[in-house]
Design an enzyme around this catalytic site. Structure first.
Site, short mmCIF file in Angstrom:
data_model
loop_
_atom_site.label_atom_id
_atom_site.label_comp_id
_atom_site.label_asym_id
_atom_site.label_seq_id
_atom_site.Cartn_x
_atom_site.Cartn_y
_atom_site.Cartn_z
N LYS A 285 -1.64 -1.09 -5.87
CA LYS A 285 -1.45 -0.87 -7.32
C LYS A 285 -0.53 -0.52 -7.36
O LYS A 285 -0.73 -1.42 -8.45
CB LYS A 285 -2.52 0.85 -7.15
CG LYS A 285 -3.80 0.77 -5.92
CD LYS A 285 -5.08 0.02 -6.28
CE LYS A 285 -5.94 0.14 -5.80
NZ LYS A 285 -6.46 1.62 -5.18
N ASP B 216 -3.29 11.20 -1.59
CA ASP B 216 -3.46 9.99 -1.38
C ASP B 216 -2.91 9.79 -2.86
O ASP B 216 -3.53 9.69 -4.13
CB ASP B 216 -4.88 9.67 -0.80
CG ASP B 216 -5.09 7.64 -1.75
OD1 ASP B 216 -4.30 7.59 -1.86
OD2 ASP B 216 -6.44 7.53 -1.76
N TRP C 278 -12.27 8.58 -4.41
CA TRP C 278 -11.85 8.52 -3.18
C TRP C 278 -11.85 9.36 -2.68
O TRP C 278 -11.19 9.24 -1.28
CB TRP C 278 -10.65 7.56 -3.62
CG TRP C 278 -10.53 6.43 -4.55
CD1 TRP C 278 -10.04 5.65 -5.11
CD2 TRP C 278 -10.47 4.93 -3.09
NE1 TRP C 278 -10.63 4.27 -5.51
CE2 TRP C 278 -10.50 4.36 -4.28
CE3 TRP C 278 -11.05 4.79 -2.09
CZ2 TRP C 278 -10.90 2.83 -3.71
CZ3 TRP C 278 -12.05 3.51 -1.15
CH2 TRP C 278 -12.01 3.04 -1.99
C1 LIG Z 1 -7.64 1.78 -4.04
C2 LIG Z 1 -7.71 3.12 -3.69
C3 LIG Z 1 -7.76 3.54 -2.25
C4 LIG Z 1 -8.09 2.57 -1.19
O1 LIG Z 1 -6.99 1.69 -0.67
P1 LIG Z 1 -7.45 0.31 0.29
O2 LIG Z 1 -5.91 -0.64 0.32
O3 LIG Z 1 -8.06 -0.61 -0.29
O4 LIG Z 1 -8.14 0.83 1.71
C5 LIG Z 1 -7.80 4.55 -1.86
N1 LIG Z 1 -7.50 5.61 -2.40
C6 LIG Z 1 -7.34 5.23 -3.84
C7 LIG Z 1 -6.59 6.49 -4.16
C8 LIG Z 1 -7.03 4.11 -4.45
O5 LIG Z 1 -6.95 3.61 -5.20
#
Ligand SMILES: *Cc1c(COP(=O)(O)O)cnc(C)c1O
Length: 352
Positions: free
Chosen positions: A188, A164, A97
């Site tokens: 998540k 993030d 990511w």
């Molecule tokens: C799932 C995830 C993403 C992407 O998320 P989207 O909602 O599909 O854009 C980005 N960063 C991390 C750490 C993730 O777990």
């Protein structure tokens, strides 16, 4: 009993699903489902404000931070962050990511590399070995790498930090004031997909560069109370129920203590086995996404078949890395982790 180890969209607390079911036909005496109500009406306004207040309470978010309930996922934020902060900026690459965040930012601004844990992604480089440029407007990190199963063991100080936290927000104690901005997709650890939370210092909101389009512009979104267009009302409502559920579990610090303890139990079972392994440096092992491999990869299909039959679902690793992964988000009951550990022992006994 089914335990859902999906990495995302992930498991919701059973209590929250029951609340949603109870309120399905008639939300708060309206005779409608909450998703059928105007986002500007009094009933939804209360839902929205309550969710924000709960999130602020759970994370002790200081008043000089805005909380945005926006859309487009973390992926959209990969571009929104550089647009709103401006460049240049530094990116720490610790897995799938953060590598993607860096790649998308590099299309918008000048980007520098802080350090790169690739291509193996087994450990985060020591802070002493980081490259940091004082010109950077921000330094971007990924607190938890959902695919590689890596947790950033420490929060660097110095430059304004952007993190993030898609797979770790509310999963462990943090100090919001350590960050200039935090963002997270909802699907998540926070609720159903569709919502993206951005927690951002007001000084950033107030100084967004000219020319940032409305849908991405933190100042526009904030000034409109996240209602510059119709927000994802159902996901916002459901996330609010999850926030209240976390509060009833004792809050974020309590969740974090529980999450650490049970992840360590699972890693211990993996380390002590003769057929499973995890190669991530012990201090960088994720509490939320436990990745592991079979030493004999020919057993993978059998493992996935039998675990599915045993009610342990969605244990397949991400297609980019293969192997196995158990996502232990807040809503995963402890019994699910116990059942998985028991299954690993039993599988080794029979097929190891
Ligand atoms: C799932 C995830 C993403 C992407 O998320 P989207 O909602 O599909 O854009 C980005 N960063 C991390 C750490 C993730 O777990």
């Amino acid at each position: 009993m089914i335990y859902n180890f999906s990495p995302g969209p992930g498991v919701l607390p059973l209590e929250v699903k029951q609340q949603i079911a109870e309120q399905w036909d008639d939300f708060a005496g309206t005779g409608s489902n909450v998703c059928e109500l105007s986002h500007r009406g009094a009933v939804f306004t209360e839902v929205a404000e309550r969710a924000e207040a709960k999130l602020r309470g759970l994370l002790s978010i200081p008043d000089d931070y805005a909380v945005l309930f926006t859309q487009g996922g973390a992926t959209q934020q990969f571009s929104c962050i550089p647009w709103n902060f401006g460049g240049p900026a530094g990116y720490l690459v610790t897995g799938h990511w953060s590598a993607k965040a860096k790649r998308l930012a590099a299309a918008e601004i000048e980007v520098g590399l802080v350090a790169d844990a690739g291509p193996d992604f087994k450990a985060v480089p020591e802070v002493a070995d980081w490259n940091v440029d004082p010109r950077w407007r921000y330094l971007h990190i990924t607190s938890n790498e959902t695919i590689h199963g890596i947790r950033l063991p420490q929060v660097p100080k110095g430059l304004p930090l952007v993190s993030d936290m898609s797979s770790s927000l509310l999963g462990e104690q943090i100090d919001v004031s350590d960050y200039a901005a935090i963002y997270a997709s909802s699907q998540k650890n926070l609720g159903p997909a569709g919502l993206t939370i951005v927690i951002v210092r007001r000084s950033i909101v107030d100084s967004v560069p000219d020319g940032v389009a409305n849908f991405a512009n933190y100042r526009v979104i904030d000034r409109a109370g996240s209602m510059h267009n119709t927000p994802p009302t159902f996901a916002w409502y459901a996330a609010g129920l999850v926030f209240e559920w976390v509060e009833r579990q004792g809050g974020v610090a309590a969740m974090g203590r529980r999450n650490e303890k049970r992840a360590l139990r699972l890693y211990e079972a993996i380390d002590n086995s003769g057929i499973f392994r995890n190669n991530v440096d012990v201090v960088c092992r994720s509490w939320m996404n436990v990745t592991f491999q079979l030493t004999d990869e020919r057993l993978l299909d059998k493992f996935l078949d039998l675990s599915q039959q045993a009610g342990l679902h969605a244990l397949k690793g991400h297609r980019a890395v293969g192997g196995l992964r158990a996502s232990l988000y807040n809503a995963m009951p402890d019994d699910g982790v116990d059942a998985l550990i028991e299954f690993l022992r039993e599988f080794e006994k029979r097929h190891g």
